[in-house]
Design an enzyme around this catalytic site. Sequence first.
Site, short mmCIF file in Angstrom:
data_model
loop_
_atom_site.label_atom_id
_atom_site.label_comp_id
_atom_site.label_asym_id
_atom_site.label_seq_id
_atom_site.Cartn_x
_atom_site.Cartn_y
_atom_site.Cartn_z
N SER A 76 0.83 -1.20 0.00
CA SER A 76 0.00 0.00 0.00
C SER A 76 0.87 1.26 0.00
O SER A 76 1.61 1.49 -0.96
CB SER A 76 -0.97 -0.06 1.18
OG SER A 76 -2.01 0.85 1.00
N ASP B 9 -10.37 -5.66 -2.71
CA ASP B 9 -9.72 -4.64 -1.89
C ASP B 9 -10.54 -3.34 -1.95
O ASP B 9 -10.67 -2.73 -3.02
CB ASP B 9 -8.30 -4.43 -2.46
CG ASP B 9 -7.47 -3.41 -1.71
OD1 ASP B 9 -8.04 -2.45 -1.15
OD2 ASP B 9 -6.23 -3.55 -1.70
N HIS C 75 -7.40 -5.97 1.30
CA HIS C 75 -6.17 -5.17 1.46
C HIS C 75 -5.35 -5.62 2.67
O HIS C 75 -4.31 -5.06 2.96
CB HIS C 75 -6.61 -3.69 1.66
CG HIS C 75 -5.53 -2.69 1.41
ND1 HIS C 75 -5.05 -2.39 0.16
CD2 HIS C 75 -4.84 -1.88 2.25
CE1 HIS C 75 -4.12 -1.46 0.24
NE2 HIS C 75 -3.96 -1.12 1.49
N1 LIG Z 1 -7.54 2.62 9.75
C1 LIG Z 1 -7.76 2.89 8.39
C2 LIG Z 1 -7.14 1.85 7.49
C3 LIG Z 1 -5.70 1.63 7.74
C4 LIG Z 1 -5.21 0.43 6.97
O1 LIG Z 1 -5.94 -0.36 6.44
N2 LIG Z 1 -3.89 0.34 6.88
C5 LIG Z 1 -3.31 -0.72 6.11
C6 LIG Z 1 -2.41 -0.12 5.11
S1 LIG Z 1 -3.33 0.99 4.06
C7 LIG Z 1 -2.18 1.73 3.04
O2 LIG Z 1 -1.11 2.08 3.30
C8 LIG Z 1 -2.58 -1.67 7.03
O3 LIG Z 1 -1.65 -2.35 6.61
N3 LIG Z 1 -3.04 -1.74 8.28
C9 LIG Z 1 -2.38 -2.52 9.31
C10 LIG Z 1 -2.87 -3.94 9.43
O4 LIG Z 1 -2.25 -4.69 10.23
O5 LIG Z 1 -3.82 -4.36 8.74
C11 LIG Z 1 -9.22 2.93 8.10
O6 LIG Z 1 -9.96 2.69 9.03
O7 LIG Z 1 -9.61 3.14 6.95
#
Ligand SMILES: N[C@@H](CCC(=O)N[C@@H](CSC=O)C(=O)NCC(=O)O)C(=O)O
Length: 290
Positions: free
Chosen positions: A149, A224, A259
């Site tokens: 991401s 995603d 995602h």
């Molecule tokens: N909190 C946010 C979403 C945050 C999220 O999904 N982060 C992803 C990376 S997104 C792009 O860089 C991630 O890897 N989160 C950590 C995990 O362990 O899943 C929202 O609520 O939209």
Amino acid sequence: MSFKTTATISSFGGKLLKLTHEAKSTSCTMALNLYLPPTTQKKIPVLFYLAGLTCTGDNGAEKGFFQSAASQKGIAIVFPDTSPRGLKIEGEDESYDFGSGAGFYLDATRAPWSSGYKMQTYITSELPSALYSAFPELDSSRVSITGHSMGGHGALTLFLKNPGMYKSVSAFAPICNPSKCPWGEKAFGGYLEGKEEWAGHDATELIKGWKGGFDALIDVGTGDNFYKQGQLLPENFRDACVESGKKGLVMRFQDGYDHSYFFISSFATDHVNHAAKYLFAYDKPSKEKL
Ligand SMILES: N[C@@H](CCC(=O)N[C@@H](CSC=O)C(=O)NCC(=O)O)C(=O)O
């Protein structure tokens, strides 16, 4: 600058080290994870994994499932943090997609972020120099990069900005055209002084000036939500590759995957194997080197 080891964890026959060090570029203590595989190689090639928004160096190390393949191939993995922490900049902790946990792997030029938000320098210069000095078994001449991401954007752009620095690049659900998506517009607008700087940090723009082939692996899940919302724009990157005559990109749309780290862990082995193909390409094992 030397590292403090806060934990040593056995994993797939190797060791996962939890490290901290004082970093000049980011003006703070930085935490990271380093996976050292079990190996008889004198020099160990290195794969950087850049994590996404809200992450630290722990997400990939704990949920990415990279260590299994890295152990088999004999590759060390560096899991850095995603931003400086605790710089006491106003607004630093207000949103998940800007400031802490959202450094976007660039060097900010707009105040107040320009003092400390220097993740490009940290990832490409300060951190590797410190690691190669503290861990001489790491092979500074064989380094690859991947990410997820925001970290996929980091992997693609740092590869494209630094020809020759990395042997290969791959990405999971990368932000491919940040100048044209809400996450990127917010980050670039906040961190960069002028809009004329944006193209220099946008993979879809950078690829147009890349010389030669581009044997990258990119995976995107069709389920995603961030892809569906237009945050990733992988087709723009693929089209830019085709239109500018870059051959070699493998972009896979994985049916039904989201995602999350369930997606990343499902394809982590493919990405380690992709890196291994280049990290070991010109280093055919010989008895002298083992
Ligand atoms: N909190 C946010 C979403 C945050 C999220 O999904 N982060 C992803 C990376 S997104 C792009 O860089 C991630 O890897 N989160 C950590 C995990 O362990 O899943 C929202 O609520 O939209």
